[in-house]
Design an enzyme around this catalytic site. Structure first.
Site, PDB file in Angstrom:
ATOM      1  N   ARG A  89       0.855  -1.198   0.000  1.00 48.77           N
ATOM      2  CA  ARG A  89       0.000   0.000   0.000  1.00 48.77           C
ATOM      3  C   ARG A  89       0.884   1.238   0.000  1.00 48.77           C
ATOM      4  O   ARG A  89       2.111   1.130   0.063  1.00 48.77           O
ATOM      5  CB  ARG A  89      -0.840   0.012   1.276  1.00 48.77           C
ATOM      6  CG  ARG A  89       0.062  -0.087   2.504  1.00 48.77           C
ATOM      7  CD  ARG A  89      -0.645   0.161   3.801  1.00 48.77           C
ATOM      8  NE  ARG A  89       0.155  -0.285   4.931  1.00 48.77           N
ATOM      9  CZ  ARG A  89       1.124   0.404   5.508  1.00 48.77           C
ATOM     10  NH1 ARG A  89       1.432   1.604   5.056  1.00 48.77           N
ATOM     11  NH2 ARG A  89       1.805  -0.078   6.533  1.00 48.77           N
ATOM     12  N   ARG A 110       6.257  13.112  12.001  1.00 49.45           N
ATOM     13  CA  ARG A 110       4.852  12.732  12.241  1.00 49.45           C
ATOM     14  C   ARG A 110       4.364  13.463  13.480  1.00 49.45           C
ATOM     15  O   ARG A 110       4.852  13.187  14.586  1.00 49.45           O
ATOM     16  CB  ARG A 110       4.733  11.238  12.488  1.00 49.45           C
ATOM     17  CG  ARG A 110       5.087  10.391  11.300  1.00 49.45           C
ATOM     18  CD  ARG A 110       4.629   8.973  11.555  1.00 49.45           C
ATOM     19  NE  ARG A 110       5.156   8.075  10.554  1.00 49.45           N
ATOM     20  CZ  ARG A 110       4.721   6.840  10.359  1.00 49.45           C
ATOM     21  NH1 ARG A 110       3.754   6.356  11.124  1.00 49.45           N
ATOM     22  NH2 ARG A 110       5.245   6.066   9.431  1.00 49.45           N
TER      23      ARG A 110
END
Ligand code: ADP
Length: 447
Positions: A291, A337
């Site tokens: 993915r 992040r």
């Protein structure tokens, strides 16, 4: 090309995919839970469908509701983002049975790579270097002891169905091994419904280096270079960069070539990431993600290519837009992040964001679905945004990152921004000298 894509995700990645669809002139449908009615992806999409209550299993993981949303809106393809149903082979198969394109690889390829034992076997067959270890699942204590003695301690016991850094146990001696095997099996059974475990050599000071690959499903494969994701906490990536400060051009071309050939041989379609541990100049395959990854923007920054455009092109049968020799890398990129968490304890900090101001200027990208006044629901992942910085070289990138972090304001909740402000000033980070244990050790010292 597709007329209408349904985005089966939420948060920053739903917005990321939505932007790519808009650029390509494709209509967008988003699905959402009742907790996300005010989310940015819902506001910006052409159409939205509420698919259930807040818990993911009743909404974002509810395959039947998502297929029904496709049928109602006439969507001809689904982009799953990352997480949720993105690596669910059954979902890919069900969509195919409904004549809806899953923007990702075939259900069979997802299945192979989702089973880590099978993935490792396949990687080995395709000529990808793997971590020394057991050939398959290990159930008997005597087999575990024999294999561990052969490869040498320390060893790591990993769940075949594992993911998200869970289900791993390190054993430094035979006495450890017996206990570790038992706990790993029962934990894997409880967490994943599959108690198959395997044994690998435990590498003491590796870096985590992953190669971004793409296949066109018709025998062509390319690579978009590597990302270094060694800065991790509890096996979760915190800071990612491209290129890796540890590799030279020769190593990069070599491992990239090995991965691209493997993808071509596999007949793989779409985006994938082949993950390695890297120690003393050697690469050791650990897994493949079938993915788009959270950290894909650092690759986009240095390659100058929109990977979601590429996914959509490939899924619609248009093939890859570039040949390997046309893919060139420029400069350096780093991603932080940003989580709604306490920067010291990492406990989640949901709540209302009273003020949200993002940095700007040359080389700055912020991917986020939040805004001033947005209330973060407590049900989902704590990632609220990603800061991606690009510079002509690593030094310029770090200078720009420091400035961007100073400019970033998120009020009303706790975030991990202060952690990055500390990291950017650290000499080891400045020198690119860190392995997969560096961050944990650093955090332990700070306590
Ligand atoms: P998951 O699917 O749960 O993310 P991975 O196999 O990708 O599991 O491993 C996650 C992380 O665990 C790696 O990035 C690394 O930090 C650590 N790890 C995995 N295998 C080994 C190993 N053989 N030796 C040392 N560390 C490992």
């Amino acid at each position: 090309m597709f007329q209408k894509i349904l985005i089966a995700n939420r948060g920053e990645i739903a917005l990321r995919v939505l932007r790519a669809c808009k650029e390509l002139g494709i209509q967008t449908v988003v699905v959402h839970s009742t907790a996300d009615a005010d989310a940015m992806h819902v506001r910006l999409a052409d159409e939205s469908v509420c698919i259930g209550p807040p818990p993911s299993r009743d909404s974002y993981l509810n395959i039947h509701q998502i297929v029904a949303a496709c049928e109602i809106t006439g969507a001809d393809a689904v982009h799953p983002g990352y997480g949720f149903l993105s690596e669910n082979a059954k979902f890919a198969d069900i969509l195919a049975a409904h004549n809806i394109t899953f923007i990702g690889p075939s259900g069979d390829h997802i299945r192979i790579m989702g089973d880590k034992i099978e993935a490792k076997r396949t990687a080995k067959r395709l000529g990808i270097p793997v971590v020394p270890g057991s050939d398959g699942a290990v159930t008997e204590e005597k087999d575990a002891k024999r294999i561990a003695a052969e490869i040498g301690y320390p060893v790591i016991i990993k769940a075949s169905a594992g993911g998200g850094g869970r289900g791993m146990k390190v054993a430094r001696s035979e006495a450890d091994l017996v206990v570790a095997l038992q706990t790993a099996r029962s934990e894997a059974g409880a967490a994943f419904g599959d108690d198959a475990v395997y044994i690998e050599k435990y590498l003491e000071k590796p870096r985590h280096i992953e190669v971004q690959v793409f296949g066109d499903g018709a025998g062509r494969g390319v690579h978009f270079g590597e990302r270094d994701c060694s800065l991790q906490r509890r096996h979760q990536k915190v800071w990612e960069e491209a290129p890796s400060p540890a590799l030279n051009a020769e190593e990069r071309a070599h491992i990239g070539g090995v991965c691209a050939r493997a993808i071509a041989d596999l007949g793989y379609s779409g985006a994938g990431t082949i993950e390695f541990l890297y120690e003393n100049g050697e690469f050791y395959f650990i897994e493949m993600n079938t993915r788009l990854q959270v950290e894909h923007p650092v690759t986009e920054a240095i390659a100058g290519i929109d990977l979601v455009h590429e996914q959509i092109r490939v899924a619609s049968g248009g093939g890859l837009s570039v040949r390997q020799e046309e893919i060139r890398f420029q400069g350096h990129a780093i991603e932080c992040r940003i989580n709604a968490e306490d920067p010291r304890t990492f406990t989640p900090s949901p709540g209302t964001i009273t003020h949200f101001h993002t940095p700007g200027g040359l080389g700055i990208r912020v991917d986020s679905g939040v805004y001033s006044g947005y209330k973060i629901p407590p049900y989902y992942d704590s990632l609220i945004g990603k800061l991606i910085v690009h510079g002509r070289n690593r030094v310029e990138c770090m200078m720009r990152l420091r400035r961007a972090l100073d400019e970033f304001v998120v009020d009303g909740i706790k975030t991990t921004l202060p952690l990055f402000r500390d990291l950017v000033g650290n000499p080891d980070i400045a020198n690119g000298e860190y392995d997969i244990h560096w961050l944990e050790k650093y955090l332990a010292k700070e306590d």
